[in-house]
Enzyme design. Structure first.
Site, PDB file in Angstrom:
ATOM      1  N   ARG A 258      -4.190   8.677  -6.202  1.00 13.26           N
ATOM      2  CA  ARG A 258      -3.020   8.171  -7.756  1.00 13.26           C
ATOM      3  C   ARG A 258      -3.837   7.332  -8.005  1.00 13.26           C
ATOM      4  NH1 ARG A 258       2.676   5.224  -7.727  1.00 13.26           N
ATOM      5  NH2 ARG A 258       1.490   3.850  -6.032  1.00 13.26           N
TER       6      ARG A 258
ATOM      7  N   SER B 218      -7.679   3.332   1.783  1.00 11.87           N
ATOM      8  CA  SER B 218      -6.782   2.768   3.198  1.00 11.87           C
ATOM      9  C   SER B 218      -7.011   3.100   4.381  1.00 11.87           C
ATOM     10  CB  SER B 218      -5.549   3.447   2.846  1.00 11.87           C
ATOM     11  OG  SER B 218      -4.855   2.596   1.366  1.00 11.87           O
TER      12      SER B 218
ATOM     13  N   ASP C 105      -4.301  -0.257   1.543  1.00 17.18           N
ATOM     14  CA  ASP C 105      -3.145  -0.545   1.659  1.00 17.18           C
ATOM     15  C   ASP C 105      -2.269  -1.166   1.973  1.00 17.18           C
ATOM     16  OD1 ASP C 105      -3.712   0.798   3.606  1.00 17.18           O
ATOM     17  OD2 ASP C 105      -2.366   2.886   3.006  1.00 17.18           O
TER      18      ASP C 105
END
Length: 903
Positions: A530, A594, A648
């Site tokens: 993203r 992450s 994350d």
């Protein structure tokens, strides 16, 4: 001629009220549906005329039943004792049934005597049968009891008699348990070892008998001396029984339909006369309109009145015609025989002392036809109500179902079945209804109920044993908490080997609301990447503006080379900047990455190990920020100032802390699982003396890599671990995260199916396919709003053809696996918050956990179980959970903003 015409018209007027048209039948059907609803409701059941009695029969036969049973069938002036063998011995086909039986008459005086005397007679006859058949009296014999009178059943082997029907009027049994009465009689007789497993109504037994040969059979219908129907109802609608999973056979006791006046406008003067002369006036109104005990009497009353007014036999009335019971239902059937009907009518009337003309015979035959036709119409109307209810319960456009039928009227009346079938199909044009005649009647069905009960009990025990290791005791959860705490401490002190890495994030502060400006955020945590633009406006949290675009990371790139992966990410960033029209802007960026990284500064992160299906080469041991910078340089299209790299979990904590200052823990419960929290710097070996606290990325998924969780790891977990990309690693994550829960469920389902406990033992290719049972299916299947039919639909999409019982077990498996996952995460959170409380020397801690991840957000029960577990295991901490709205991407931008603000 005119006189004959008027005579015919008058005869027709006599029978007009008995002729029912389709609109009337639909009205009766709708009334019966309303009565069913009333009977199923706990609030209105007591006043309901149609009792809708739960039978505790939860499944129809599936063909795997086996065993040897005794059966008693009590429901008329005779009763039967049987030995029933289901799939026993040589030479019997699979699913076959062998029966030996003996009929015992009941003396008339016992039908109106004391209940104990009747059951003593039954018990003595049972012993006689055992001796005659040389059946071992010392061995324990399971017995199935068919008792064809209205009973309320608290369990499968209890039956509280509501009322007698037919010609039975015994004293001392009403309101009492007839099974207990039978057991008492067997004890008084002595010399027998019998275990009464089940008590069923003849209607239920009929359904079970037919269901043994046709698995679509879910309705039982009796049209004989009495009449009744049963069907498989969704348990969620049966208020009188706890639970809402699965289905249960409901004995409608539809003979009482109309006792409250619901059929008054359809009741004729002849019905009233039959009722008034019966043993139970005002009761069993519907039964008196349709059943074999009364059809002959209805015909007699009509013929008698027609004779009295001069429309038959020139007005002559014989003594026999005046006598109750002189025309039987067998006579009605004989009068309607296709070829011999008129001759039979003449013989019957002559036998009553009458001298009928040809016209008289035709007229009486016509009366007989109208009375029996009305019976089949009324049965069709109520049966269509039951089928309509089943169809609605299952949200089906078309219903395909089988009705099992028994009873002398259905079996011996030449026209009855054809008429009934025709009207049902006319009332339900979009349904496919098959009628199957019961073979061997209710006796075989009772034994099959017992066989099904044995099968379900055996299966229940085996399923419970399979799922038992997933049940976490409080003691086990406390042990997980203490092991988590010990490994958190060891990781902070950099003790080797430590399964929990406790990686410093170099994030020293949570947001305070003063952050402002535009920041880019890049977020890689799974199969999606993203890119975001976040605009913080000073002091106006709710006015934060966020724009983002999601890009897929193909599997070949996830598992290709590191250079290919980071080139792909740089290309996505380039596309996003083009999309936003900001290719020439030079904005600070936060990079959410992450995966476990060791950081020596806020803008460096050395990848320790890939997780979650990533396996790109030449990345582990390298700084991922540098790799992304190099990829951007290779494109030579734009500049990017990557100011921070964060996990994350850290991003989630920061995002939630922007909304709630008490948020000092971040939790991811999704594809993967992880936790971060604000640790006192004095406890961190790699510390910065100028700061008070630092966010630690625990990477708690590694708990158990040293074997510390072996006592709770099941063989299914071990199988999932062995087949994973990183065997022996991330053991805690493999017990708790979305990437693995579906696969654990598949392994359990595979084992249960191989053991013959699911899907009829049929192991499909789909079930053998790793990864096919995604964790999203757990969330769907465990939804409280999801009916079992929808569970079956989900399973069918996966190539798993399930019945209702299979669906219940699949739901239980999903529940056991997801509940354990939530409890383990709850135990881990308890360890973290207790540590924070003790760090700060507090007797009580108020703290918020920021949470992200599909498992937490989408699973119907995961969050509640997690909360409850943390509350029990950390009683001195008041833990609130705040779902992250914008996730870790916004958090990465916030970290960059906090750095700029503090600097």
């Amino acid at each position: 001629m005119l006189s004959a015409f008027l005579k015919k018209k008058k005869k027709d007027l006599f029978l007009y009220a008995m002729r029912l048209h389709d609109d009337q039948l639909e009205d009766i059907s709708a009334r019966f549906q309303a009565e069913m609803k009333k009977g199923l409701s706990a609030e209105s059941n007591a006043a309901a005329a149609v009792k809708m009695l739960p039978t505790h029969v939860r499944s129809t036969p599936d063909g795997s039943e086996r065993g040897q049973f005794l059966a008693l069938d009590l429901g008329g002036s005779k009763f039967k004792v049987l030995q029933v063998k289901v799939r026993e011995g040589m030479g019997i086909r699979k699913g076959g049934v062998e029966m030996e039986e003996k009929i015992y008459p009941i003396p008339k005086e016992l039908l109106i005597g004391r209940g104990t005397e009747l059951f003593d007679h039954v018990s003595e006859s049972l012993k006689d049968f055992l001796q005659e058949k040389n059946i071992n009296l010392e061995k324990t014999h399971p017995l199935a009891f068919t008792f064809s009178f209205p009973c309320e059943q608290p369990t499968l082997n209890q039956g509280l008699l509501l009322s007698w029907s037919k010609n039975f009027r015994l004293r001392g049994l009403q309101g009492k348990d007839v099974v207990q009465s039978l057991k008492g009689a067997i004890e008084r007789t002595g010399g027998m070892n019998v275990d009464v497993l089940s008590m069923v109504n003849d209607t239920v037994a009929t359904m079970m008998t037919c269901g043994f040969d046709d698995q679509r059979c879910e309705v039982g219908l009796i049209i004989g001396t009495g009449t009744n129907a049963c069907y498989m109802e969704a348990l969620r609608h049966v208020d009188l029984v706890e639970g809402d999973e699965g289905q249960m056979c409901v004995n409608t006791e539809w003979g009482g339909f109309g006792d409250d006046g619901a059929l008054n406008e359809y009741i004729t003067e002849f019905d009233r006369d039959v009722d008034a002369a019966s043993n139970n006036p005002g009761k069993q109104i519907f039964e008196k309109m349709v059943s074999g005990m009364y059809l002959g009497e209805l015909v007699r009353l009509v013929v008698l009145k027609m004779a009295k007014v001069g429309l038959l036999f020139d007005g002559f009335v014989s003594d026999a015609l005046r006598t109750k019971g002189k025309i039987t239902t067998a006579n009605v059937a004989a009068m309607e025989e296709y070829k011999t009907g008129l001759k039979n009518t003449r013989d019957i009337l002559t036998g009553l002392g009458l001298t009928p003309s040809q016209d008289d015979c035709i007229a009486v035959q016509h009366v007989s036809t109208i009375v029996s036709f009305r019976s089949s119409n009324l049965v069709a109307a109520c049966l269509s109500a039951i089928l309509t209810r089943i169809k609605k319960n299952r949200s089906l456009r078309t219903l395909t179902i089988t009705v099992g039928v028994d009873g002398t009227v259905y079996k011996t009346h030449p026209q009855y079945p054809k008429r009934l079938h025709k009207v049902v199909r006319r009332l339900l044009p979009e349904s496919h209804v098959r009628f199957v005649l019961s073979d061997s009647g209710s006796s075989k069905g009772a034994a099959l109920v017992a066989a099904v009960a044995q099968r379900l009990a055996s299966r229940r025990k085996q399923v419970d044993e399979t799922l038992f290791p997933f049940q976490m005791s409080q003691e086990q959860l406390h042990l997980v908490k203490s092991r988590m705490r010990a490994d958190l401490e060891a990781g902070l002190k950099n003790k080797n080997p430590s399964t929990i890495k406790m990686l410093p994030s170099f994030v020293y502060h949570t947001p305070d609301g003063t952050e402002r400006g535009k920041y880019l955020a890049l977020d890689l945590g799974g199969t999606n990447f993203r890119a975001l633009l976040v605009n913080f406006k000073k002091g106006l949290h709710q006015n934060t503006r966020l724009y983002h675009k999601i890009y897929t990371v193909p599997m070949e790139i996830m598992q290709g080379t590191g250079e290919e992966l980071f080139d792909h990410l740089a290309q996505c960033v380039s596309d996003f900047l083009d999309y936003m029209g900001m290719k020439n802007a030079h904005l600070p960026a936060g990079f959410t990455f992450s995966f476990p990284c060791e950081q020596t500064a806020i803008d460096t992160g050395t990848l320790l190990t890939w997780t979650k299906g990533f396996k790109a080469t030449d990345c582990e041991g390298h700084d991922v920020v540098n790799m992304l910078r190099e990829a951007i340089k290779r494109r030579n299209e734009f500049d990017l100032d990557i100011a921070a790299v964060v996990n994350d979990t850290v991003g989630t904590m920061m995002s939630c802390a922007y909304e709630d200052p008490e948020c000092e823990v971040g939790l991811i419960a999704g594809t993967g699982t992880n936790v971060c929290y604000m640790e006192d710097v004095r406890n961190i070996e790699k510390r910065d003396a100028d700061a008070q606290r630092m966010c630690i990325n625990t990477e708690w998924g590694g708990l158990g890599d040293d074997g510390s969780l072996n006592d709770i790891i099941t063989p299914y977990d071990a199988e999932v671990d062995q087949n994973s990309l990183h065997p022996g690693k991330q053991r805690f994550e493999k017990l708790t995260s979305g990437m693995y829960l579906g696969e654990i469920v598949r392994q359990v389902l595979l084992d249960l199916t191989r053991g013959g406990l699911l899907f009829r033992g049929h192991v499909t290719e789909a079930l053998k396919t790793p990864g096919i049972f995604e964790t999203k299916y757990l969330s769907q299947i465990e939804s409280d709003r999801l009916a079992l039919l929808q569970v079956r639909s989900i399973l069918q999409q996966l190539g798993l053809d399930s019945n209702c019982d299979d669906s219940i077990i699949v739901k239980e498996v999903c529940g056991a696996v997801s509940r354990r996952a939530a409890q383990l995460v709850g135990a881990g959170i308890a360890a973290v918050v207790d540590k924070i409380r003790e760090n700060r020397g507090l007797e009580h801690l108020n703290i918020t956990v920021g949470v992200d991840g599909a498992l937490y957000k989408l699973h119907p029960h995961f969050s509640r179980v997690l909360h409850d577990t943390a509350k029990v295991l950390a009683p001195l901490c008041n833990v609130s959970f705040l779902p992250s709205e914008e996730g870790s991407g916004k958090g990465a931008a916030l970290i960059t903003a906090v750095m700029e603000t503090k600097n």
